[in-house]
Enzyme design. Structure first.
Site, mmCIF file in Angstrom:
data_model
loop_
_atom_site.group_PDB
_atom_site.id
_atom_site.type_symbol
_atom_site.label_atom_id
_atom_site.label_comp_id
_atom_site.label_asym_id
_atom_site.label_seq_id
_atom_site.Cartn_x
_atom_site.Cartn_y
_atom_site.Cartn_z
ATOM 1 N N HIS B 218 -3.895 4.519 -8.140
ATOM 2 C CA HIS B 218 -3.029 5.038 -9.201
ATOM 3 C C HIS B 218 -2.716 6.516 -9.037
ATOM 4 O O HIS B 218 -1.873 7.052 -9.743
ATOM 5 C CB HIS B 218 -3.637 4.713 -10.570
ATOM 6 C CG HIS B 218 -3.389 3.289 -10.962
ATOM 7 N ND1 HIS B 218 -2.928 2.908 -12.190
ATOM 8 C CD2 HIS B 218 -3.512 2.141 -10.239
ATOM 9 C CE1 HIS B 218 -2.783 1.590 -12.225
ATOM 10 N NE2 HIS B 218 -3.146 1.112 -11.053
ATOM 11 N N SER B 222 1.436 2.361 -5.241
ATOM 12 C CA SER B 222 1.589 1.420 -4.128
ATOM 13 C C SER B 222 2.539 1.957 -3.073
ATOM 14 O O SER B 222 3.531 2.616 -3.386
ATOM 15 C CB SER B 222 2.147 0.098 -4.641
ATOM 16 O OG SER B 222 1.235 -0.516 -5.505
ATOM 17 N N LYS B 246 5.021 -11.185 -12.133
ATOM 18 C CA LYS B 246 4.988 -11.559 -10.722
ATOM 19 C C LYS B 246 3.556 -11.846 -10.259
ATOM 20 O O LYS B 246 3.321 -12.796 -9.507
ATOM 21 C CB LYS B 246 5.592 -10.428 -9.893
ATOM 22 C CG LYS B 246 5.944 -10.847 -8.485
ATOM 23 C CD LYS B 246 6.701 -9.759 -7.771
ATOM 24 C CE LYS B 246 6.954 -10.145 -6.323
ATOM 25 N NZ LYS B 246 7.654 -9.102 -5.589
ATOM 26 N N ASP B 247 2.608 -11.037 -10.730
ATOM 27 C CA ASP B 247 1.220 -11.288 -10.364
ATOM 28 C C ASP B 247 0.742 -12.623 -10.938
ATOM 29 O O ASP B 247 -0.018 -13.352 -10.297
ATOM 30 C CB ASP B 247 0.315 -10.145 -10.839
ATOM 31 C CG ASP B 247 0.357 -8.959 -9.879
ATOM 32 O OD1 ASP B 247 0.905 -9.116 -8.765
ATOM 33 O OD2 ASP B 247 -0.151 -7.879 -10.232
ATOM 34 N N GLU B 290 -20.018 -18.842 8.480
ATOM 35 C CA GLU B 290 -18.822 -19.282 7.770
ATOM 36 C C GLU B 290 -17.588 -18.739 8.493
ATOM 37 O O GLU B 290 -17.666 -17.731 9.194
ATOM 38 C CB GLU B 290 -18.867 -18.757 6.335
ATOM 39 C CG GLU B 290 -20.042 -19.281 5.540
ATOM 40 C CD GLU B 290 -19.730 -20.569 4.812
ATOM 41 O OE1 GLU B 290 -19.785 -21.622 5.467
ATOM 42 O OE2 GLU B 290 -19.443 -20.526 3.607
#
Ligand code: HEM
Lengths: 260, 426
Positions: B218, B222, B246-247, B290
């Protein structure tokens, strides 16, 4: 003192020795059709009941299936009283009596008939007893066997039907049998099934292939008893998510309409 | 953190106003979830951050419920997991959510990381943000490994033995350290106990690092597919409702994949023989970690010298820390870097090959292939990226985000649409 041991373990484990891999080359099991495959597939109650019969009459003399309790058999369609009856045919340690004794006058463990809440009774008191009776190999517990082998149910059928004569020149270890599908081909379990070995009350003929398929069906259920509950809930959840997804696409388009 | 936006109107609800005057949580939420200005051209590759956060929350919630029924004891651990599967109400669901959740968590974090590598999100001024991300990756791996051991199946036990034995590679003090880790002379009950304690603790450490990661995010906000920083209000839109919606769309898609595995193929990612209880006397046929750790396992095995192998494995992740300084190109996004873009895809392929090789037995041709792939992995960072960033002829970078968006839509840029929308919302 520890260092050579550790270095050895690490080297051995990391290498996962190629020799071992080559020696244990077993045939891949044939791919069979099962009613429980696919997103909608469920168990076949009749096959599981026949499989239970085979487990109880054949495999149970060597293999435990300790994660099952008799009450779990309700899932095979047995009534409460039928389950009680099945459980009652087995004896379990009774624990201390009112006088505090756990053994009787001759030193044997006090026992009582099993109840539906008891776990399936094991054939041997401990691993050493199991080993001594089975050519030095412990018959593994079968509760999770269908999930602990690659292509579990297919492998089980292949294993149970895969006995044969060893190729010329193969030395079998004492007590071992030749099996096409067992890693290393030499298995300490003698061929457990022969044609007509159990009496099926109704349904198919008791061929080795049929009995193998039935007991494998039963063992798959034993390993994954919540499969039906899981898929039923899964279908509802996926239906809900599909609607949510379409709605979210519409909402997103609408909200974003005027962004350029 | 971003300063309070003096232009935003006061809250209308008096209770909110009263609380906010004393503890500005509502202002904080408005500045960081509501009005928070975000580049308007983010693609769906920017969904994986929020998905990783959701995956972590799911892991913690399901983990806490598992811990209520789990017994960290060598005699009871395996059976307690099976009791969860069979007797606890919806225990099978909780356990399968946790088991597959780990795979999904790594999947989205890996996509998130490769997104960063593609769009140059590690470059100034986001170096610290990037390094905190690498730190999260670093912390997730032992967390997942510790969890895998808790099941106390054959793979659990032997993976624990192999991985902890690596510490013996440390000269002189390796052996005392490993015995200290084990709490004895082999992987045993004390080991399982401390692994449980640490497996419970580490996810909360991750939560802490994520908080700082978001703080750094922040600060400079982004990156975006052009790699060009926003120049004005026409380049950004408010987080809410645009990115909340959108998320959430991303979450719906994610849940379809995740729950698809949980309900219809819950054992897809596991080794079958982890359904065999741990047996210190029987070595499994092959010990495989894994899937998400396989590439690093290949790096470890590629180097015949034990200590060097361990160092290389750690370095394979740690080298990501240096990315901001290895790549000197002033252009961020691979969209305008044809050469870097090509090497990016080759690098991704190399990582997939490393993963594939990690699941193979240690014989030829896999050993040599693993060594070549490992060499290429490090060469990408140490040779290719620095060289490319020096000699590459980059394509012209758009003047701004909105110019680029308009050009891609085949029209002239509009002014101030984002701001207008923001005011409407506020
Ligand atoms: C970063 C988040 C986490 C990751 C990546 C993670 C990963 C894992 C993995 C891979 C397993 C083995 C799953 C299996 O094969 O069955 C596991 C098991 C387990 N985890 Fe976690 N975990 C996380 C958070 C937590 C938390 C917060 C708790 C406790 C509060 C927890 C408790 C457990 C327990 C009790 C088990 C053993 C039971 C089982 O295997 O189902 N986990 N974890």
């Amino acid at each position: 003192m520890m260092r050579p041991f550790l270095s050895f373990t690490l080297a051995a484990l990391l290498a996962s020795s190629a020799a071992l891999a080559a020696e244990s080359e077993a045939l891949p099991p044939p791919d069979l059709e099962w009613s429980f495959e696919g997103p909608l597939g469920l168990y076949d109650r009749d096959a599981m009941r026949r499989g239970l019969k085979i487990y109880r009459e054949v495999c149970a003399s060597c293999h435990s299936i300790g994660l099952l309790r008799y009450r779990d058999l309700r899932a095979l369609g047995y009534t409460e009283s039928e389950v009680k009856e099945i459980a009652g045919q087995y004896e379990v340690p009774a624990g201390p009596d009112p006088a505090g004794n756990t053994v009787d006058a001759s030193g044997n463990l006090l026992t009582r008939p099993a109840t539906p809440a008891d776990a399936f009774v094991a054939p041997f008191a401990n691993a050493n007893a199991a080993k001594a009776a089975n050519n030095g190999k412990v018959p593994p517990d079968l509760s999770l066997i269908a999930k602990s082998r690659i292509s579990g149910p297919d492998y089980l059928v292949a294993l149970l039907t895969g006995y044969g004569e060893p190729p010329a020149g193969t030395e079998l270890a004492p007590g071992a049998s030749y099996n096409l599908y067992f890693p290393g081909h030499q298995i300490a379990m003698p061929p457990p099934l022969s044609p007509g070995q159990v009496q099926y009350e109704d349904g198919p003929e008791a061929t080795v292939a049929q009995m193998s398929t039935d007991v494998s069906h039963f063992l798959m259920w034993a390993a994954e008893p919540k499969l039906e509950e899981r898929k039923n809930l899964g279908l509802k959840v996926m239906g809900y998510l599909a609607v949510l997804f379409v709605l979210m696409i519409a909402v997103k388009r609408r909200v974003w309409r005027d962004v350029h | 953190m971003t300063a309070h936006n003096p232009a935003s109107p006061p809250f209308r609800n008096p209770v909110i106003r009263w609380v906010d005057y004393r503890l500005p949580v509502f202002t904080f939420m408005r500045d960081h979830l509501g009005d928070y200005q975000t580049p308007k051209n983010l693609s769906y590759m920017w969904n994986f951050g929020s998905l990783a956060g959701i995956a972590l929350v799911v892991m913690i919630l399901t983990g806490i419920f598992l811990a209520m029924h789990y017994q960290p004891n060598v005699n009871g651990a395996f059976a307690s997991v099976e009791r969860i599967m069979r007797d606890v109400n919806y225990g099978w669901l909780i356990r399968y959510l946790h088991m597959n959740g780990a795979s999904m968590f790594f999947l989205v974090v890996y996509l998130h990381t490769f997104r960063g590598l593609y769009y140059g999100s590690y470059k100034a001024p986001r170096e610290v943000l990037w390094m905190l991300g690498v730190l999260i990756l670093f912390t997730m791996m032992p967390t997942a490994f510790l969890g895998y051991v808790l099941v106390w199946g054959q793979q659990s036990f032997w993976a624990a033995t192999v991985i902890t034995s690596m510490v013996t590679a440390v000269p002189f003090v390796g052996e005392p350290i490993v015995e200290w880790l084990w709490g004895g002379f082999a992987v045993d009950n004390p080991t399982l106990n401390r692994f449980f304690a640490l497996h419970y603790l580490m996810p909360f450490v991750i939560v802490g690092i994520i908080a700082i990661h978001l703080w750094a995010l922040h600060m400079h906000r982004s990156n975006n597919p052009t790699g060009v920083e926003p120049k004005g209000p026409e380049d950004t839109i408010a987080f809410h409702p645009y990115f909340t919606v959108k998320d959430l769309l991303g979450v719906a898609a994610f849940l379809i994949v995740y729950l698809g595995f949980v309900f219809f193929a819950p054992n897809f990612f596991t080794e079958p023989d982890n359904y065999i209880p741990a047996d210190p006397l029987v070595t499994p046929h092959q010990i495989v970690p894994e899937w998400y750790l396989l590439p690093f396992y290949t790096v470890l095995r590629a180097i015949p010298h034990k200590l060097t192998g361990v160092i290389a494995m750690v370095a394979a992740i740690a080298i990501l820390f240096l990315m901001p300084w290895l790549d000197r190109s002033p252009v961020k996004s691979a969209r305008f870097r044809p050469l870097y873009r090509m090497f990016f895809w080759i690098f991704l392929l190399d990582c997939l090959i490393l993963g594939y090789l990690g699941a193979q037995t240690a014989e030829e041709p896999y050993v040599t292939a693993g060594q070549i792939a490992t060499f290429y992995y490090f060469a990408h960072f140490l040779i290719i990226v620095p060289a490319v960033s020096r000699f590459e002829k980059t394509k012209p970078v758009p003047e701004s985000i909105s110019v680029d968006v308009a050009a891609r839509e085949g029209r002239r840029p509009r002014r101030g649409v984002g701001t207008k929308k923001k005011e409407e919302v506020a």
